[in-house]
Scaffold this motif. Structure first.
Motif, PDB file in Angstrom:
ATOM      1  N   ALA A  76       0.830  -1.206   0.000  1.00 16.50           N
ATOM      2  CA  ALA A  76       0.000   0.000   0.000  1.00 16.50           C
ATOM      3  C   ALA A  76       0.870   1.264   0.000  1.00 16.50           C
ATOM      4  O   ALA A  76       0.539   2.267  -0.632  1.00 16.50           O
ATOM      5  CB  ALA A  76      -0.930   0.002   1.208  1.00 16.50           C
ATOM      6  N   PHE A  77       2.007   1.187   0.670  1.00 12.74           N
ATOM      7  CA  PHE A  77       2.883   2.352   0.742  1.00 12.74           C
ATOM      8  C   PHE A  77       3.632   2.601  -0.564  1.00 12.74           C
ATOM      9  O   PHE A  77       4.073   3.716  -0.823  1.00 12.74           O
ATOM     10  CB  PHE A  77       3.840   2.220   1.926  1.00 12.74           C
ATOM     11  CG  PHE A  77       3.131   2.369   3.238  1.00 12.74           C
ATOM     12  CD1 PHE A  77       2.847   3.620   3.755  1.00 12.74           C
ATOM     13  CD2 PHE A  77       2.698   1.251   3.937  1.00 12.74           C
ATOM     14  CE1 PHE A  77       2.165   3.767   4.955  1.00 12.74           C
ATOM     15  CE2 PHE A  77       2.018   1.376   5.133  1.00 12.74           C
ATOM     16  CZ  PHE A  77       1.749   2.647   5.646  1.00 12.74           C
ATOM     17  N   THR A  78       3.760   1.559  -1.404  1.00 11.07           N
ATOM     18  CA  THR A  78       4.393   1.782  -2.710  1.00 11.07           C
ATOM     19  C   THR A  78       3.505   2.636  -3.604  1.00 11.07           C
ATOM     20  O   THR A  78       4.005   3.317  -4.496  1.00 11.07           O
ATOM     21  CB  THR A  78       4.731   0.450  -3.415  1.00 11.07           C
ATOM     22  OG1 THR A  78       3.533  -0.257  -3.722  1.00 11.07           O
ATOM     23  CG2 THR A  78       5.654  -0.401  -2.571  1.00 11.07           C
ATOM     24  N   VAL A  79       2.202   2.597  -3.351  1.00  9.36           N
ATOM     25  CA  VAL A  79       1.282   3.453  -4.111  1.00  9.36           C
ATOM     26  C   VAL A  79       1.582   4.915  -3.801  1.00  9.36           C
ATOM     27  O   VAL A  79       1.604   5.766  -4.702  1.00  9.36           O
ATOM     28  CB  VAL A  79      -0.188   3.112  -3.782  1.00  9.36           C
ATOM     29  CG1 VAL A  79      -1.134   4.105  -4.426  1.00  9.36           C
ATOM     30  CG2 VAL A  79      -0.512   1.695  -4.225  1.00  9.36           C
ATOM     31  N   LEU A  80       1.854   5.212  -2.529  1.00 12.83           N
ATOM     32  CA  LEU A  80       2.189   6.588  -2.147  1.00 12.83           C
ATOM     33  C   LEU A  80       3.542   7.018  -2.701  1.00 12.83           C
ATOM     34  O   LEU A  80       3.812   8.206  -2.821  1.00 12.83           O
ATOM     35  CB  LEU A  80       2.181   6.723  -0.620  1.00 12.83           C
ATOM     36  CG  LEU A  80       0.835   6.491   0.067  1.00 12.83           C
ATOM     37  CD1 LEU A  80       0.982   6.612   1.574  1.00 12.83           C
ATOM     38  CD2 LEU A  80      -0.215   7.452  -0.455  1.00 12.83           C
TER      39      LEU A  80
ATOM     40  N   ARG B 196       2.274   2.467 -10.040  1.00 10.76           N
ATOM     41  CA  ARG B 196       1.071   2.546 -10.861  1.00 10.76           C
ATOM     42  C   ARG B 196       0.132   1.389 -10.556  1.00 10.76           C
ATOM     43  O   ARG B 196       0.560   0.317 -10.155  1.00 10.76           O
ATOM     44  CB  ARG B 196       1.480   2.489 -12.340  1.00 10.76           C
ATOM     45  CG  ARG B 196       0.546   3.214 -13.257  1.00 10.76           C
ATOM     46  CD  ARG B 196       1.045   3.211 -14.677  1.00 10.76           C
ATOM     47  NE  ARG B 196       0.897   1.919 -15.345  1.00 10.76           N
ATOM     48  CZ  ARG B 196      -0.271   1.379 -15.668  1.00 10.76           C
ATOM     49  NH1 ARG B 196      -1.394   1.967 -15.361  1.00 10.76           N
ATOM     50  NH2 ARG B 196      -0.319   0.227 -16.291  1.00 10.76           N
ATOM     51  N   THR B 197      -1.166   1.599 -10.734  1.00  8.47           N
ATOM     52  CA  THR B 197      -2.165   0.550 -10.555  1.00  8.47           C
ATOM     53  C   THR B 197      -3.087   0.548 -11.768  1.00  8.47           C
ATOM     54  O   THR B 197      -2.925   1.360 -12.683  1.00  8.47           O
ATOM     55  CB  THR B 197      -3.009   0.781  -9.282  1.00  8.47           C
ATOM     56  OG1 THR B 197      -3.774   1.971  -9.449  1.00  8.47           O
ATOM     57  CG2 THR B 197      -2.149   0.889  -8.047  1.00  8.47           C
ATOM     58  N   ASP B 198      -4.055  -0.357 -11.758  1.00  7.94           N
ATOM     59  CA  ASP B 198      -5.048  -0.399 -12.826  1.00  7.94           C
ATOM     60  C   ASP B 198      -6.240   0.511 -12.531  1.00  7.94           C
ATOM     61  O   ASP B 198      -7.292   0.362 -13.141  1.00  7.94           O
ATOM     62  CB  ASP B 198      -5.529  -1.837 -13.047  1.00  7.94           C
ATOM     63  CG  ASP B 198      -4.480  -2.689 -13.734  1.00  7.94           C
ATOM     64  OD1 ASP B 198      -3.665  -2.127 -14.487  1.00  7.94           O
ATOM     65  OD2 ASP B 198      -4.463  -3.917 -13.505  1.00  7.94           O
ATOM     66  N   LEU B 199      -6.070   1.427 -11.590  1.00  5.93           N
ATOM     67  CA  LEU B 199      -7.104   2.416 -11.259  1.00  5.93           C
ATOM     68  C   LEU B 199      -6.552   3.828 -11.489  1.00  5.93           C
ATOM     69  O   LEU B 199      -6.385   4.595 -10.541  1.00  5.93           O
ATOM     70  CB  LEU B 199      -7.541   2.262  -9.796  1.00  5.93           C
ATOM     71  CG  LEU B 199      -8.242   0.966  -9.417  1.00  5.93           C
ATOM     72  CD1 LEU B 199      -8.425   0.882  -7.911  1.00  5.93           C
ATOM     73  CD2 LEU B 199      -9.571   0.858 -10.129  1.00  5.93           C
ATOM     74  N   PRO B 200      -6.267   4.196 -12.733  1.00  2.00           N
ATOM     75  CA  PRO B 200      -5.644   5.508 -12.983  1.00  2.00           C
ATOM     76  C   PRO B 200      -6.566   6.693 -12.718  1.00  2.00           C
ATOM     77  O   PRO B 200      -6.094   7.800 -12.482  1.00  2.00           O
ATOM     78  CB  PRO B 200      -5.274   5.443 -14.466  1.00  2.00           C
ATOM     79  CG  PRO B 200      -6.251   4.489 -15.053  1.00  2.00           C
ATOM     80  CD  PRO B 200      -6.522   3.469 -13.969  1.00  2.00           C
ATOM     81  N   ASP B 201      -7.877   6.442 -12.716  1.00  3.96           N
ATOM     82  CA  ASP B 201      -8.816   7.543 -12.508  1.00  3.96           C
ATOM     83  C   ASP B 201      -9.066   7.851 -11.031  1.00  3.96           C
ATOM     84  O   ASP B 201      -9.708   8.830 -10.709  1.00  3.96           O
ATOM     85  CB  ASP B 201     -10.144   7.236 -13.203  1.00  3.96           C
ATOM     86  CG  ASP B 201     -10.723   5.897 -12.786  1.00  3.96           C
ATOM     87  OD1 ASP B 201      -9.940   5.008 -12.399  1.00  3.96           O
ATOM     88  OD2 ASP B 201     -11.958   5.747 -12.852  1.00  3.96           O
ATOM     89  N   ARG B 202      -8.534   7.017 -10.142  1.00  2.00           N
ATOM     90  CA  ARG B 202      -8.706   7.250  -8.699  1.00  2.00           C
ATOM     91  C   ARG B 202      -7.474   7.918  -8.117  1.00  2.00           C
ATOM     92  O   ARG B 202      -6.357   7.688  -8.556  1.00  2.00           O
ATOM     93  CB  ARG B 202      -8.949   5.928  -7.979  1.00  2.00           C
ATOM     94  CG  ARG B 202     -10.227   5.267  -8.434  1.00  2.00           C
ATOM     95  CD  ARG B 202     -10.965   4.721  -7.277  1.00  2.00           C
ATOM     96  NE  ARG B 202     -12.192   4.081  -7.730  1.00  2.00           N
ATOM     97  CZ  ARG B 202     -12.758   3.095  -7.112  1.00  2.00           C
ATOM     98  NH1 ARG B 202     -12.225   2.607  -6.014  1.00  2.00           N
ATOM     99  NH2 ARG B 202     -13.875   2.578  -7.565  1.00  2.00           N
ATOM    100  N   HIS B 203      -7.684   8.735  -7.097  1.00  2.00           N
ATOM    101  CA  HIS B 203      -6.582   9.417  -6.420  1.00  2.00           C
ATOM    102  C   HIS B 203      -5.734   8.399  -5.662  1.00  2.00           C
ATOM    103  O   HIS B 203      -6.231   7.373  -5.205  1.00  2.00           O
ATOM    104  CB  HIS B 203      -7.148  10.461  -5.453  1.00  2.00           C
ATOM    105  CG  HIS B 203      -6.113  11.405  -4.953  1.00  2.00           C
ATOM    106  ND1 HIS B 203      -5.443  11.184  -3.776  1.00  2.00           N
ATOM    107  CD2 HIS B 203      -5.616  12.546  -5.469  1.00  2.00           C
ATOM    108  CE1 HIS B 203      -4.575  12.163  -3.578  1.00  2.00           C
ATOM    109  NE2 HIS B 203      -4.674  13.006  -4.595  1.00  2.00           N
ATOM    110  N   MET B 204      -4.446   8.678  -5.534  1.00  2.00           N
ATOM    111  CA  MET B 204      -3.538   7.713  -4.900  1.00  2.00           C
ATOM    112  C   MET B 204      -3.920   7.421  -3.453  1.00  2.00           C
ATOM    113  O   MET B 204      -3.695   6.311  -2.970  1.00  2.00           O
ATOM    114  CB  MET B 204      -2.084   8.164  -5.006  1.00  2.00           C
ATOM    115  CG  MET B 204      -1.649   9.205  -4.019  1.00  2.00           C
ATOM    116  SD  MET B 204       0.122   9.488  -3.962  1.00  2.00           S
ATOM    117  CE  MET B 204       0.483  10.020  -5.601  1.00  2.00           C
ATOM    118  N   CYS B 205      -4.517   8.373  -2.754  1.00  2.00           N
ATOM    119  CA  CYS B 205      -4.939   8.119  -1.369  1.00  2.00           C
ATOM    120  C   CYS B 205      -6.079   7.097  -1.325  1.00  2.00           C
ATOM    121  O   CYS B 205      -6.118   6.241  -0.444  1.00  2.00           O
ATOM    122  CB  CYS B 205      -5.381   9.412  -0.696  1.00  2.00           C
ATOM    123  SG  CYS B 205      -3.988  10.481  -0.296  1.00  2.00           S
ATOM    124  N   CYS B 206      -6.970   7.148  -2.301  1.00  3.12           N
ATOM    125  CA  CYS B 206      -8.069   6.183  -2.388  1.00  3.12           C
ATOM    126  C   CYS B 206      -7.514   4.780  -2.655  1.00  3.12           C
ATOM    127  O   CYS B 206      -7.936   3.807  -2.032  1.00  3.12           O
ATOM    128  CB  CYS B 206      -9.038   6.602  -3.490  1.00  3.12           C
ATOM    129  SG  CYS B 206     -10.398   5.452  -3.721  1.00  3.12           S
TER     130      CYS B 206
END
Length: 130
Positions: free
Chosen positions: A65-69, A73-83
């Motif tokens: 989860a902290f690598t997102v911060l 990259r994820t398969d949810l590009p339209d969502r904010h990184m905090c979400c």
């Protein structure tokens, strides 16, 4: 999504049908929000997360989860990184809570394997969904 192409058949000199004919099928997996929130991490980090998930269910998912911060990259590009971060925390929490009935432990191992698979796609330069 299903994509099909029709091609012609050819025989080579050995009498074997070549691969220029047939139907090509492309399948794209539809992922739920939790599964789509798994980050594309560097391969060594993904292996560490798999190792952690194998021995302490949910710990590798929590670390991922902290690598997102940090910009993974994820398969949810339209969502904010905090979400996306909180989606990964929720997945880790689910894995920890259901580990006592073995479901979370198994889910945690599969989650770690998905992390390694996504990391190998990232390292090989395979085009990812947008």
């Amino acid at each position: 999504m299903l994509k099909m192409d029709q091609k012609d058949t050819d025989m080579n000199e050995k009498g074997v049908t070549s691969s220029t004919s047939g139907v090509v099928v492309q399948v794209r997996e539809k992922k739920g929000p939790l599964r789509a929130a798994i980050p594309y991490m560097p391969f060594p980090v993904a292996v560490i997360c798999l190792f952690l998930n194998t021995f302490v269910p949910g710990l590798g998912t929590f670390v991922s989860a902290f690598t997102v911060l940090c910009g993974a990259r994820t398969d949810l590009p339209d969502r904010h990184m905090c979400c996306v971060f909180w989606l990964n925390i929720a997945a880790a929490f689910i894995q920890i809570l259901t580990a006592i009935v073995m479901v979370g432990w198994i889910m945690s191992i599969f989650w770690g394997m998905d992390m390694v698979i996504l990391a190998s796609y990232r390292d090989q330069g395979v085009p990812q969904q947008v």
